[in-house]
Design an enzyme around this catalytic site. Structure first.
Site, PDB file in Angstrom:
ATOM      1  N   LYS A  53      10.651   0.112 -22.124  1.00  0.00           N
ATOM      2  CA  LYS A  53       8.922   0.079 -21.827  1.00  0.00           C
ATOM      3  C   LYS A  53       8.140   1.580 -22.415  1.00  0.00           C
ATOM      4  O   LYS A  53       7.282   1.331 -22.881  1.00  0.00           O
ATOM      5  CB  LYS A  53       8.613  -0.361 -20.522  1.00  0.00           C
ATOM      6  CG  LYS A  53       8.948  -1.816 -20.311  1.00  0.00           C
ATOM      7  CD  LYS A  53       8.626  -1.902 -18.683  1.00  0.00           C
ATOM      8  CE  LYS A  53       9.574  -3.426 -18.279  1.00  0.00           C
ATOM      9  NZ  LYS A  53       9.429  -3.582 -16.748  1.00  0.00           N
ATOM     10  N   GLN A  97       8.983  -1.481 -10.940  1.00  0.00           N
ATOM     11  CA  GLN A  97       9.868  -2.318 -11.676  1.00  0.00           C
ATOM     12  C   GLN A  97      10.977  -3.037 -10.280  1.00  0.00           C
ATOM     13  O   GLN A  97      10.974  -2.346  -9.317  1.00  0.00           O
ATOM     14  CB  GLN A  97      11.089  -1.280 -12.217  1.00  0.00           C
ATOM     15  CG  GLN A  97      12.257  -1.990 -12.968  1.00  0.00           C
ATOM     16  CD  GLN A  97      11.681  -2.825 -14.115  1.00  0.00           C
ATOM     17  OE1 GLN A  97      10.858  -2.880 -14.687  1.00  0.00           O
ATOM     18  NE2 GLN A  97      12.471  -3.973 -14.424  1.00  0.00           N
ATOM     19  N   ASP A 120       1.725  -6.943 -14.869  1.00  0.00           N
ATOM     20  CA  ASP A 120       3.084  -7.696 -14.804  1.00  0.00           C
ATOM     21  C   ASP A 120       2.684  -9.261 -14.378  1.00  0.00           C
ATOM     22  O   ASP A 120       3.156 -10.208 -14.533  1.00  0.00           O
ATOM     23  CB  ASP A 120       3.853  -7.314 -13.702  1.00  0.00           C
ATOM     24  CG  ASP A 120       5.008  -6.638 -14.222  1.00  0.00           C
ATOM     25  OD1 ASP A 120       5.659  -7.060 -15.187  1.00  0.00           O
ATOM     26  OD2 ASP A 120       5.613  -5.827 -13.331  1.00  0.00           O
TER      27      ASP A 120
HETATM   28  N1  GUN Z   1      12.438  -6.780 -13.292  1.00  0.00           N
HETATM   29  C1  GUN Z   1      12.923  -7.849 -14.003  1.00  0.00           C
HETATM   30  N2  GUN Z   1      11.814  -8.313 -14.929  1.00  0.00           N
HETATM   31  C2  GUN Z   1      10.766  -7.593 -14.529  1.00  0.00           C
HETATM   32  C3  GUN Z   1       9.374  -7.947 -14.859  1.00  0.00           C
HETATM   33  O1  GUN Z   1       8.795  -8.321 -15.850  1.00  0.00           O
HETATM   34  N3  GUN Z   1       8.713  -6.902 -14.122  1.00  0.00           N
HETATM   35  C4  GUN Z   1       9.062  -5.843 -13.323  1.00  0.00           C
HETATM   36  N4  GUN Z   1       7.956  -5.174 -12.744  1.00  0.00           N
HETATM   37  N5  GUN Z   1      10.081  -5.845 -12.780  1.00  0.00           N
HETATM   38  C5  GUN Z   1      10.953  -6.570 -13.527  1.00  0.00           C
END
Ligand code: GUN
Length: 294
Positions: A53, A97, A120
């Site tokens: 990211k 996350q 998200d």
């Molecule tokens: N863990 C796995 N996929 C995601 C996601 O799309 N966002 C976040 N914050 N954590 C994740």
């Protein structure tokens, strides 16, 4: 002959588009969009995602901040960090996350993020707004799938779409989004899951199958009809002695038997996966431009 849906190529095109929009934003006197990520502990997969990211942010000209907290962080200290970012006008979007260590209440953390910064799309306010058709941040995987459907011109109106899986992150939002009065949308949607009886009889009626159950190679050729469009959301890592890394990624679709019957199909890897991060970037751009919450 089927069309292979190239998520890698499409996501690169979208990243270019975003880069252009960031330049335009900066030219008009705005600062760059800014995404913050909180990473708790040292889970390998989470480290990889957060690094990806950060890299993606850099590539499109966003600012990014990663806040690393120790595995044993107190919940109140984590929530304080979230609140601090909520109140920081220089940060547009925040992701925490997941998964979080056991002692932390994930739902409480998600609900502490301001909906306006929840890029998200996990906050109940964003989920609720999506359900009733109000502008909302839509979570990255469903948003990425919609974008692929749109850009490849896969017809949806009046079509029967079967979603396999009912997770909060993929199956549930996907079923709602495809049934919406929208384009893409206007599907007749059936949701199948682990308790569904005679699942194959249902998938055989599908014009579109979204496989999001997390079982490697689950959907076989004899479970779909001729001409079906198939979106494979699975990412199961299995050990392999044929790759350098020592593991191989498998989708929920048995590509060998399904592809010959399909009109469109996504590969794994290189299908849905690369689209998720660009969706997050897009949401962050929307947050910076205050396009969802005015
Ligand atoms: N863990 C796995 N996929 C995601 C996601 O799309 N966002 C976040 N914050 N954590 C994740």
């Amino acid at each position: 002959m089927y069309t292979l849906i190239d998520g890698k190529k499409t996501s690169a095109e979208i990243r270019e588009e975003i880069r252009g929009e960031v330049e335009a934003l900066k030219k008009s006197g705005h600062r760059a969009p800014h995404l913050a990520a909180i990473l708790v502990g040292h889970d390998g997969a989470s480290e990889t995602y957060v690094a990806a990211k950060e890299r993606a942010c850099r590539e499109v000209g966003f600012d990014s901040t990663v806040i690393r907290l120790e595995e044993d962080v107190r919940e109140e200290d984590l929530l304080d960090q979230v609140r601090r970012i909520n109140g920081d006008p220089a940060i547009d979007g925040l992701i925490v996350q997941l998964p979080l260590p056991e002692h932390l209440d994930e739902q409480k953390v998600i609900e502490t993020i301001l909906p306006e910064k929840d890029v998200d799309g996990f906050h109940p306010v964003n989920v609720g707004r999506m359900v009733i058709g109000l502008p909302a941040f839509i979570s990255a995987t469903p948003a990425g799938i919609l974008e692929l459907i749109k850009r490849y011109g896969i017809p949806t109106e009046g079509r029967h779409c079967v979603v396999i899986g009912r997770s909060n992150i993929v199956g549930k939002p996907m079923s709602i989004l495809l049934a919406r009065k929208a384009d893409p949308g206007n599907c007749t949607v059936t949701v199948c899951h682990s308790r569904t009886r005679d699942l194959a009889a249902i998938t055989r009626q599908a014009d579109i199958v979204i496989a999001a159950l997390g079982k490697a190679g689950f959907l076989k050729g004899d479970m779909v009809k001729e001409g079906v469009a198939v979106i494979d959301v699975g990412i199961t890592r299995l050990p392999s002695d044929k790759t350098k890394s020592g593991w191989k990624l498998y989708g929920d679709v048995d590509f060998e038997t399904v592809a010959p019957k399909s009109s469109y199909i996504t590969p794994v890897p290189g299908g849905v996966g690369p689209m998720t991060i660009v969706s997050l970037l897009k949401n962050t751009l929307l947050a910076a431009r205050k396009e969802i919450y005015r």
